[in-house]
Design an enzyme around this catalytic site. Structure first.
Site, short mmCIF file in Angstrom:
data_model
loop_
_atom_site.label_atom_id
_atom_site.label_comp_id
_atom_site.label_asym_id
_atom_site.label_seq_id
_atom_site.Cartn_x
_atom_site.Cartn_y
_atom_site.Cartn_z
CG ASP A 110 -1.96 -1.15 0.74
OD1 ASP A 110 -2.62 -1.38 -0.09
OD2 ASP A 110 -2.25 -2.06 2.40
CG ASP A 171 -6.99 -4.39 -2.68
OD1 ASP A 171 -7.56 -5.23 -3.37
OD2 ASP A 171 -7.20 -3.77 -1.82
NE ARG A 243 -12.28 -1.01 -0.78
CZ ARG A 243 -13.08 -1.74 0.02
NH1 ARG A 243 -14.51 -2.07 0.42
NH2 ARG A 243 -12.66 -2.97 1.37
N1 GLY Z 1 -7.64 -1.93 -0.27
C1 GLY Z 1 -7.64 -2.35 0.83
C2 GLY Z 1 -9.35 -2.57 0.49
O1 GLY Z 1 -10.00 -2.11 -0.51
O2 GLY Z 1 -9.92 -2.84 1.71
#
Ligand code: GLY
Length: 394
Positions: A110, A171, A243
């Protein structure tokens, strides 16, 4: 979902009203948050401070979401020209520089989310040299997570953690722009080469044949062989976490922006087509795309906001024509739905910008709450609508 039939004037008016409400909330949050960082999600609609840990005080810069707050401040400055936002945004650079210098909570992919918004944005917007240096330090650290021979950036945990070694997640596509940027800045091609290989591995393995995506995928760290997919925050290993699919749309489109590999644009389209075909009537996804109208499950407004940015990015790389119009039109419809049905414009009791996000349903964390990243991407989506030529931070 049927794209909105509303005329351009009414859509513009709705966007302006939504933007004014969002900017008022960001302005008020400067005082509310002070110099610290709010938690990942709201509790009953209000952000508490980021909790203390054994080694860090309340409000410290740790975790993966802190940069979304200065990211919102930079967007607010661009949208208004008001120096109150620029000064507040600039004040966060020192914290991100300290975090990378002192190696605080860096064992994560991240770093892209954190340092693109925390430091690349101030470098791009105001040529902040300290921010540039911190972002390059973060890119170097991210490179230590690039595993050979698999050709992937490990997502979570220490590199010696047998439970996480060889695992990445969809992600992570959003973290690659930091590496492309580092190559541009330094002239060292290694960062961009790693990003391209990582994105190619996800293109080939994290997208399933039916256009859905795994949340996470494992490679054998010794041989580099692709192993299997699984979920962490989705409903089941075989379902399609909303997501994650939205990260796929935006993440592959951004990788195309830098790598100009047509297969990344195709991958973004595959993710987009499945996402759009599995939305409920109002266009705001349930937290997992296995659910739809009539299911007693929460929405994830953050997935919708990310998808709007991703669809807009994707459309921008397509030639003029019906396909480009198709993605743009759906982006506008979803954004209008967020502004009118999910924003806090009529909920002054909340200090989020968007209600009804889901962080981690299986873990029962942040379910049906505001989320820092949902707020950021909602504001970015609005900024994309009113300032289409602005410099992207990613
Ligand atoms: N990148 C972590 C999430 O989308 O929860």
């Amino acid at each position: 979902m049927t794209p909105t039939q509303a005329g351009p004037t009414s859509a513009a008016t709705r966007t302006d009203a939504a933007l004014a409400a969002a900017l008022a909330t960001v302005r008020a949050n400067i005082a509310t948050f002070g110099g610290g960082y709010p938690d990942d999600t709201t509790r009953h609609g209000v952000y508490p401070p980021r909790p203390a840990t054994a080694t860090l005080p309340e409000g410290a810069n740790r975790g993966w979401t802190t940069s979304f707050w200065p990211g919102m401040l930079w967007l607010a400055w661009e949208l208004t020209g008001d120096d109150a936002f620029r000064l507040a945004a600039t004040s966060h650079v020192a914290s991100f520089a300290e975090r990378v210098d002192q190696q605080i909570d860096l064992d994560t992919h991240d770093l892209g989310f954190l340092y693109t918004l925390g430091c690349v944005a101030p470098w791009r917007l105001v040529a902040d040299e300290r921010a540039r240096s911190a972002a390059l330090g973060a890119a170097d650290h991210l490179m230590t997570r690039f595993l050979e021979p698999a050709g992937i950036v490990q997502a979570w945990g220490g590199l010696d953690d047998p439970g996480q070694r060889g695992r990445t997640i969809i992600d992570s596509l959003m973290n690659m722009p930091l590496l492309y940027w580092a190559s541009e800045q330094t002239g060292d091609e290694r960062y961009a080469a790693a990003a391209r290989r990582h994105a190619a591995q996800l293109r080939d393995h994290i997208i399933r044949p039916d256009g859905t995506t795994f949340h996470t995928f494992w490679w054998d760290p010794a041989t580099g062989a692709p192993l299997h997919g699984s979920t962490q925050q989705g409903y089941t290993d075989d379902s399609c976490w909303a997501r994650g699919q939205a990260w796929g749309i935006y993440g592959f489109a951004l990788n195309y922006r830098y790598a100009r590999d047509e297969s990344f644009l195709d991958a973004a389209r595959v993710c987009a087509d499945y996402f759009l075909a599995h939305l409920p009537t109002d266009g705001v996804a349930y937290w997992d795309l296995d659910f739809t109208d009539g299911d007693d499950q929460p929405r994830d407004s953050s997935a919708a906001a990310i998808a709007v940015c991703g669809l807009t990015e994707l459309a921008g790389w397509l030639p003029d024509g019906p396909l480009r119009d198709h993605y743009r039109s759906h982006a506008e419809t979803i954004l209008t739905s967020l502004a009118t049905g999910y924003s806090t414009a009529t909920h002054p009791e909340s200090n989020a910008l968007l209600l009804h996000g889901v962080y981690d349903w299986p873990g029962a964390v942040g379910v049906d709450e505001g989320t820092l990243w949902g707020d950021y991407f909602y504001l970015e989506a609005l900024a994309r609508a009113v300032l289409p030529e602005r410099t992207l931070y990613w």
